[in-house]
Design a protein around this motif. Structure first.
Motif, PDB file in Angstrom:
ATOM      1  N   LYS A  27      -5.335  -5.222  -6.199  1.00 43.27           N
ATOM      2  CA  LYS A  27      -4.961  -6.633  -6.349  1.00 43.27           C
ATOM      3  C   LYS A  27      -4.292  -6.899  -7.691  1.00 43.27           C
ATOM      4  O   LYS A  27      -3.433  -7.778  -7.803  1.00 43.27           O
ATOM      5  CB  LYS A  27      -6.208  -7.512  -6.219  1.00 43.27           C
ATOM      6  CG  LYS A  27      -6.806  -7.553  -4.821  1.00 43.27           C
ATOM      7  CD  LYS A  27      -8.100  -8.359  -4.826  1.00 43.27           C
ATOM      8  CE  LYS A  27      -8.785  -8.325  -3.474  1.00 43.27           C
ATOM      9  NZ  LYS A  27     -10.107  -9.020  -3.494  1.00 43.27           N
ATOM     10  N   LEU A  28      -4.692  -6.146  -8.707  1.00 35.91           N
ATOM     11  CA  LEU A  28      -4.206  -6.394 -10.059  1.00 35.91           C
ATOM     12  C   LEU A  28      -3.059  -5.480 -10.476  1.00 35.91           C
ATOM     13  O   LEU A  28      -2.330  -5.797 -11.425  1.00 35.91           O
ATOM     14  CB  LEU A  28      -5.355  -6.234 -11.057  1.00 35.91           C
ATOM     15  CG  LEU A  28      -6.531  -7.211 -10.909  1.00 35.91           C
ATOM     16  CD1 LEU A  28      -7.660  -6.834 -11.854  1.00 35.91           C
ATOM     17  CD2 LEU A  28      -6.075  -8.638 -11.166  1.00 35.91           C
ATOM     18  N   CYS A  29      -2.901  -4.357  -9.814  1.00 31.02           N
ATOM     19  CA  CYS A  29      -1.895  -3.366 -10.222  1.00 31.02           C
ATOM     20  C   CYS A  29      -0.488  -3.973 -10.131  1.00 31.02           C
ATOM     21  O   CYS A  29      -0.080  -4.459  -9.071  1.00 31.02           O
ATOM     22  CB  CYS A  29      -1.986  -2.123  -9.341  1.00 31.02           C
ATOM     23  SG  CYS A  29      -0.790  -0.841  -9.804  1.00 31.02           S
ATOM     24  N   PRO A  30       0.283  -3.916 -11.216  1.00 28.84           N
ATOM     25  CA  PRO A  30       1.615  -4.539 -11.200  1.00 28.84           C
ATOM     26  C   PRO A  30       2.693  -3.648 -10.597  1.00 28.84           C
ATOM     27  O   PRO A  30       3.833  -4.098 -10.433  1.00 28.84           O
ATOM     28  CB  PRO A  30       1.888  -4.766 -12.695  1.00 28.84           C
ATOM     29  CG  PRO A  30       1.158  -3.652 -13.375  1.00 28.84           C
ATOM     30  CD  PRO A  30      -0.082  -3.417 -12.553  1.00 28.84           C
ATOM     31  N   HIS A  31       2.362  -2.437 -10.267  1.00 26.88           N
ATOM     32  CA  HIS A  31       3.358  -1.494  -9.772  1.00 26.88           C
ATOM     33  C   HIS A  31       3.358  -1.459  -8.244  1.00 26.88           C
ATOM     34  O   HIS A  31       2.301  -1.600  -7.612  1.00 26.88           O
ATOM     35  CB  HIS A  31       3.098  -0.098 -10.331  1.00 26.88           C
ATOM     36  CG  HIS A  31       3.077  -0.061 -11.824  1.00 26.88           C
ATOM     37  ND1 HIS A  31       4.205  -0.305 -12.584  1.00 26.88           N
ATOM     38  CD2 HIS A  31       2.061   0.171 -12.702  1.00 26.88           C
ATOM     39  CE1 HIS A  31       3.877  -0.213 -13.871  1.00 26.88           C
ATOM     40  NE2 HIS A  31       2.595   0.067 -13.970  1.00 26.88           N
ATOM     41  N   PRO A  32       4.520  -1.269  -7.642  1.00 26.76           N
ATOM     42  CA  PRO A  32       4.592  -1.254  -6.167  1.00 26.76           C
ATOM     43  C   PRO A  32       3.805  -0.095  -5.584  1.00 26.76           C
ATOM     44  O   PRO A  32       3.690   0.967  -6.191  1.00 26.76           O
ATOM     45  CB  PRO A  32       6.096  -1.101  -5.892  1.00 26.76           C
ATOM     46  CG  PRO A  32       6.654  -0.477  -7.137  1.00 26.76           C
ATOM     47  CD  PRO A  32       5.837  -1.025  -8.262  1.00 26.76           C
ATOM     48  N   MET A  33       3.252  -0.324  -4.416  1.00 24.20           N
ATOM     49  CA  MET A  33       2.464   0.705  -3.744  1.00 24.20           C
ATOM     50  C   MET A  33       3.143   1.052  -2.431  1.00 24.20           C
ATOM     51  O   MET A  33       3.613   0.181  -1.709  1.00 24.20           O
ATOM     52  CB  MET A  33       1.038   0.196  -3.493  1.00 24.20           C
ATOM     53  CG  MET A  33       0.063   1.273  -3.026  1.00 24.20           C
ATOM     54  SD  MET A  33      -0.112   2.625  -4.214  1.00 24.20           S
ATOM     55  CE  MET A  33      -0.641   1.739  -5.688  1.00 24.20           C
ATOM     56  N   ALA A  34       3.215   2.340  -2.143  1.00 21.75           N
ATOM     57  CA  ALA A  34       3.804   2.826  -0.897  1.00 21.75           C
ATOM     58  C   ALA A  34       3.068   4.102  -0.501  1.00 21.75           C
ATOM     59  O   ALA A  34       2.429   4.745  -1.350  1.00 21.75           O
ATOM     60  CB  ALA A  34       5.293   3.102  -1.080  1.00 21.75           C
TER      61      ALA A  34
END
Length: 304
Positions: free
Chosen positions: A204-211
């Motif tokens: 929820k807090l991670c500012p980096h895109p997830m794939a």
């Protein structure tokens, strides 16, 4: 200079260990380093290029000279025993293929050393570690990331390399996670609700895109997270809590196993959860004493 034939033989053995015996990449690297050091010494010791013919004629005296040289340059008994193990494995493989007698090498005794038993944290200390990890980072998402990683180490018994190898394809974390460990061995690991929640909070807090093809845990610049930031967090935490130097990320894995055993877990089941090839390794990780082993035996054996 090591001959091309010997270099090729060493490469074939390393590939054999990698492909057939499932040796991990770090293990292969250590094997290669140990063997190249051994062969370089023998070249210097004999004053000639080390080809296949030369290394088949090594004597007990040659082996003693190598071991004395290694100890003289400060190599510990433990590290020398590891290097000797690699040399023996290579010679065992090579003698089978080249048809020479390798007794001088294979009969060499490893130096004695006191095994360093892992020191797991007790349950209260492990819980304090989790609480204190959250306070170390200024950025909330970094704090959440560190808590998630540490929770996976203690709550699921993952190696730090296994936790950091997770990708976006693994989230949301399932109740049972398939993990690829040392030697490419796969195992199923139950994931505690607390671990799933910690990873969800981080996401929820991670500012980096997830794939799916991206690493789950990220460094501050967005690249894959390495082990050093987690090690540094644990160093800070153990200083604040007055824990010993043995309170490392890997100690949390030891703690996972020991706490399960103390709660009545079966050694074989814990072996599977940890991904150990040998039960003796599990016994060491869990700091099992003879009385505890007999207790498990008495409870589990059909004739008990």
């Amino acid at each position: 200079m090591i001959s091309p034939a010997l270099t090729a033989a060493l490469d074939r053995w390393l590939e054999h260990e990698r492909a057939l015996n499932g040796a991990a990449r770090n293990t292969i690297t250590a094997y290669q380093r140990d063997l190249l050091g051994f062969l370089a010494f023998m070249q210097s010791h004999h004053g000639e290029s080390q080809g296949l013919g030369a290394i088949t004629r090594l004597s007990v005296t040659d082996m003693r000279a190598w071991m004395a040289h290694e100890r003289g340059r400060g190599l510990s008994a433990r590290s020398l025993a590891r290097a000797l193990s690699a040399v023996k494995a290579f010679y065992r493989w090579l003698s089978d293929r080249e048809g020479f007698e390798a007794t001088a090498v294979l009969s060499t005794r490893a130096p004695r050393f006191n095994a360093r038993l892992p020191r797991p944290l007790d349950e209260a200390a492990a819980a304090r570690v989790l609480d204190t990890v959250e306070l170390q980072a200024r950025e909330p998402w970094v704090a959440a990331r560190d808590v998630a990683v540490v929770t996976l180490l203690w709550g699921c018994g993952l190696r730090i390399s296994e936790a950091l190898a997770l990708t976006g394809a693994d989230v949301p974390l399932p109740e049972t996670l398939r993990v690829t460990g040392k030697g490419g061995r796969q195992r199923l690991v139950p994931v505690l609700p607390a671990a799933r929640a910690a990873v969800a909070d981080y996401l929820k807090l991670c500012p980096h895109p997830m794939a799916p093809d991206l690493p789950l845990f990220r460094g501050v610049r967005g690249g894959a997270l390495g082990p050093r930031p987690i090690q540094k967090v644990m160093e800070a935490v153990r200083l604040q809590l007055g824990l010993p130097a043995t309170a490392t990320p890997h100690a949390l894995r030891h703690s996972f196993a020991t706490h399960l055993l103390n709660a009545g877990g079966d050694l074989r089941a814990i072996q599977e959860l940890l991904g150990h090839a040998s039960l003796s390794t599990t016994q060491t990780y869990t700091a099992v004493d003879a009385a505890r082993l007999m207790e498990v035996y008495d409870r589990a054996h059909p004739r008990a």
